[in-house]
Design a protein around this motif. Structure first.
Motif, short mmCIF file in Angstrom:
data_model
loop_
_atom_site.label_atom_id
_atom_site.label_comp_id
_atom_site.label_asym_id
_atom_site.label_seq_id
_atom_site.Cartn_x
_atom_site.Cartn_y
_atom_site.Cartn_z
N GLU A 14 -22.97 5.80 51.16
CA GLU A 14 -23.59 7.12 51.04
C GLU A 14 -23.92 7.44 49.58
N ALA A 15 -22.99 7.17 48.69
CA ALA A 15 -23.23 7.45 47.27
C ALA A 15 -24.34 6.56 46.74
N ALA A 29 -33.33 17.05 44.22
CA ALA A 29 -32.13 17.90 44.20
C ALA A 29 -31.19 17.56 45.35
N VAL A 30 -31.75 17.22 46.50
CA VAL A 30 -30.93 16.84 47.65
C VAL A 30 -30.16 15.56 47.35
N GLN A 31 -30.83 14.58 46.75
CA GLN A 31 -30.17 13.30 46.46
C GLN A 31 -29.13 13.44 45.34
N ILE A 32 -29.41 14.27 44.36
CA ILE A 32 -28.45 14.51 43.28
C ILE A 32 -27.17 15.12 43.84
N LYS A 33 -27.33 16.11 44.70
CA LYS A 33 -26.15 16.74 45.30
C LYS A 33 -25.38 15.75 46.17
N ALA A 34 -26.11 14.94 46.93
CA ALA A 34 -25.45 13.95 47.79
C ALA A 34 -24.66 12.94 46.98
N ALA A 35 -25.25 12.45 45.91
CA ALA A 35 -24.55 11.47 45.07
C ALA A 35 -23.33 12.08 44.41
#
Length: 258
Positions: free
Chosen positions: A89-90, A119-125
């Motif tokens: 996931e990361a 922004a979605v991917q930054i938060k997910a990572a």
């Protein structure tokens, strides 16, 4: 970025990925290989000569601490009904966000939709990375609890019992301190109603500033009743573990197994 062949956004993102510490082809590793314990020849030590030049490039072909810890926690849930896949996931979030930045750099502009997607991917990572840290805190809470269960009549079971509790407690508190800083943390996210920053403050206070020793003392403070002091600290550790489980929506079996 100036005369360099990458944008400022790409530079910052790459630096973040460097601190995460995964090999660039981390998804090609099994969790056991990424944690450097077992697996295929050439992969089982947490690194692989992907480009075949006979050398291991630490910038691209080696899995370091944080990425390794994600794999370790995934391994710890492999036999459970709801196993984690935090490492994938990361990594997927890092890769997706980096592609968005690359596309924008190549075209010279970033659309509003791309900004939203980034922004979605930054938060997910960031949040998945933090989940790995929180799961590692739980792992060491479990270890410290087990270490203290081996105390007997105010004494350690053996020398290893003494050294283990010191190591495990230090890992536990060190990783827990790292949960203070991310703006994406559930402890700071106003949309999360199960916990807030006060819960994290309580957790860090309950872990204390030193391990509970076999005589019931902690940080040089002697206990009036050794057994009662150890029992009380064990309860605080259990409460801290429950807080982390609630904050990150961890499966109960995974929490117990870590």
């Amino acid at each position: 970025e100036g005369s360099k062949n990458y944008s400022a956004g790409e530079h910052n993102y790459d630096e973040a990925f460097g601190y995460y510490g995964a090999a660039r082809d981390n998804n090609a590793y099994t969790d056991l290989e990424a944690r450097a314990k077992s697996g295929r020849d050439g992969w089982k030590n947490g690194y692989y000569d992907t480009d075949g030049n006979g050398l291991i490039n630490p910038r691209s072909e080696f899995n370091f601490g944080n990425a390794q810890n994600c794999a370790k926690r995934d391994v710890g849930t492999a036999d459970n009904a709801n196993p984690t896949d935090l490492s994938t996931e990361a990594m997927n979030a890092f890769l997706a966000g980096r592609q968005i930045l690359s596309n924008a750099a190549n075209t010279g502009t970033m659309t509003a939709d791309e900004e939203t997607a980034l922004a979605v991917q930054i938060k997910a990572a960031a949040l998945t990375w933090e989940k790995c840290i929180a799961a590692t805190v739980i792992h060491y809470i479990n270890d410290v609890t087990a270490d203290m269960s081996n105390y007997s009549a105010g004494s350690y079971a053996d020398v290893a019992n003494f050294t283990d509790v010191g190591k495990h407690w230090s890992e536990m508190k060190g990783f827990a301190l790292g949960l203070q800083f991310s703006p994406f943390s559930p402890f700071r996210d106003e949309a999360v109603t199960t916990v807030d920053l006060n819960d994290l403050k309580t957790l860090l206070t309950d872990l204390g500033d030193a391990p509970m020793l076999a005589d019931g003392s902690q940080g040089g403070v002697l206990a009036g009743d050794t057994d009662a002091a150890i029992a009380a600290y064990t309860s605080k550790l259990a409460a801290a573990r429950q807080t982390l489980q609630a904050a990150y929506s961890f499966d109960a079996d995974n929490v117990a197994g870590w």
